[in-house]
Scaffold this motif. Structure first.
Motif, short mmCIF file in Angstrom:
data_model
loop_
_atom_site.label_atom_id
_atom_site.label_comp_id
_atom_site.label_asym_id
_atom_site.label_seq_id
_atom_site.Cartn_x
_atom_site.Cartn_y
_atom_site.Cartn_z
N GLU A 1 0.84 -1.21 0.00
CA GLU A 1 0.00 0.00 0.00
C GLU A 1 0.87 1.25 0.00
OE1 GLU A 1 -3.27 2.37 2.80
OE2 GLU A 1 -2.44 0.45 3.46
N HIS A 2 1.93 1.24 0.81
CA HIS A 2 2.84 2.39 0.85
C HIS A 2 3.43 2.67 -0.53
CE1 HIS A 2 3.66 1.48 5.37
NE2 HIS A 2 2.70 2.38 5.25
N THR A 3 4.02 1.64 -1.14
CA THR A 3 4.72 1.85 -2.41
C THR A 3 3.75 2.21 -3.53
OG1 THR A 3 4.67 -0.54 -2.86
CG2 THR A 3 6.63 0.35 -1.78
N SER A 4 2.55 1.62 -3.52
CA SER A 4 1.57 1.93 -4.56
C SER A 4 1.11 3.38 -4.44
CB SER A 4 0.38 0.99 -4.45
OG SER A 4 -0.63 1.35 -5.37
N SER A 5 0.78 3.80 -3.22
CA SER A 5 0.29 5.16 -3.01
C SER A 5 1.37 6.19 -3.34
CB SER A 5 -0.18 5.33 -1.56
OG SER A 5 -0.67 6.63 -1.34
N LEU A 6 2.59 5.95 -2.87
CA LEU A 6 3.68 6.89 -3.13
C LEU A 6 4.04 6.93 -4.62
CD1 LEU A 6 5.91 6.06 -0.04
CD2 LEU A 6 4.71 8.22 -0.46
N SER A 7 4.02 5.78 -5.28
CA SER A 7 4.32 5.75 -6.72
C SER A 7 3.28 6.54 -7.50
CB SER A 7 4.36 4.30 -7.22
OG SER A 7 5.44 3.59 -6.65
N ASN A 8 2.02 6.42 -7.12
CA ASN A 8 0.97 7.20 -7.78
C ASN A 8 1.17 8.69 -7.57
OD1 ASN A 8 -0.36 4.95 -8.78
ND2 ASN A 8 -1.75 4.77 -7.03
N SER A 9 1.54 9.08 -6.35
CA SER A 9 1.77 10.50 -6.06
C SER A 9 2.97 11.03 -6.84
CB SER A 9 2.00 10.69 -4.56
OG SER A 9 0.83 10.37 -3.83
N LEU B 1 0.35 8.33 5.56
CA LEU B 1 0.33 6.87 5.43
C LEU B 1 0.92 6.16 6.65
CD1 LEU B 1 1.52 6.52 1.72
CD2 LEU B 1 -0.77 6.00 2.58
N GLU C 1 2.27 13.35 2.47
CA GLU C 1 1.49 12.17 2.10
C GLU C 1 2.07 10.92 2.75
OE1 GLU C 1 1.12 12.08 -2.14
OE2 GLU C 1 -0.24 13.80 -2.19
N LYS D 1 1.90 11.64 -10.43
CA LYS D 1 1.06 12.83 -10.57
C LYS D 1 1.88 14.11 -10.47
CE LYS D 1 -3.17 10.67 -8.78
NZ LYS D 1 -4.14 10.63 -7.65
#
Length: 235
Positions: free
Chosen positions: A24-32, A103, A99, A35
């Motif tokens: 979850e950490h890596t997915s959310s940070l990668s998306n940010s 998390l 962000e 963007k």
């Protein structure tokens, strides 16, 4: 936890455990990261779960340990106006730091030397520069709150407003958020002035180490605290 709450919770941490980031950490940070790269034309890169996220590079200030994750803050440089990249990196990097805190992670800003001679941790293309990085992970111990300049040193008002006390509540809220912003050596080399129209804010970098990087960080804090619907930035 929203970004305003994260702003109040965030304290620099330089010593980390070996606990890995979650999916979850890596997915959310990668998306940010994706963007922010698209929005600002940057080349930010998430490095995670490696033995030495610094890639052997020495730090400009502070001792770190257990650093297995970071975001390399990279973007196109302008040799004639390097402050432009520094300010954008400050803004985008602090967004990622907040962000990460939201998390449940701990973070710290770091400036690295010899970033072009690292051990393969990130890629810096021709014409790009890496002013700083955001270290993140699970802290070995909690960070501590930093001291701040008084609100009336960070926030000024034009003569038509009268005094700082006469400024609107949103300006006070913005300056209170700036007081929480990290800065190089804790010097806070920034200043925000509410102009005579009561709506336009001029943000300036003062003399100091990495002043424009600090300005970008502080501008994000001001926006989050004041609310962008209440003001416009001066040209």
């Amino acid at each position: 936890m929203n970004l305003l709450e994260a702003m109040k919770e965030r304290h620099a941490v330089r010593n980390f455990t070996d606990e890995p980031l979650t999916a979850e950490h890596t997915s959310s940070l990668s998306n940010s990261v994706a963007k922010l790269n698209a929005a600002h034309g940057l080349a930010l890169q998430l490095i995670h779960d490696v033995d030495d996220a610094f890639g052997g590079c020495p730090t400009h200030y502070g001792r770190f340990s257990g650093v297995h994750n970071l975001v390399a803050l990279i973007g196109p440089d302008d040799a004639d106006a390097p402050e432009h990249l520094d300010e954008i990196i400050g803004y985008a990097g602090e967004m990622l730091a907040l962000e990460a805190v939201a998390l449940g992670l701990d973070t710290s800003w770091v400036v690295l030397h010899e970033t072009a001679e690292h051990e393969g941790a990130w890629t810096i293309a021709d014409g790009q520069r890496m002013p700083a990085a955001i270290v993140l992970g699970h802290g070995a111990r909690p960070g501590r709150a930093h001291r701040s300049k008084p609100a009336q040193e960070l926030g000024l008002v034009a003569s038509g407003i009268g005094s700082y006390d006469n400024a609107p509540e949103w300006f006070h809220a913005g300056i209170e958020a700036v007081m929480l912003a990290p800065s190089a050596l804790g010097k806070q080399p920034v200043q925000f002035t509410l102009l005579d129209d009561g709506r336009t804010v001029q943000a300036e970098a003062l003399d100091g180490v990495q002043a424009h990087l600090c300005l970008g960080i502080a501008k994000l804090h001001f926006e989050l605290g004041a609310g962008t619907e209440h003001f416009t930035w001066a040209d």
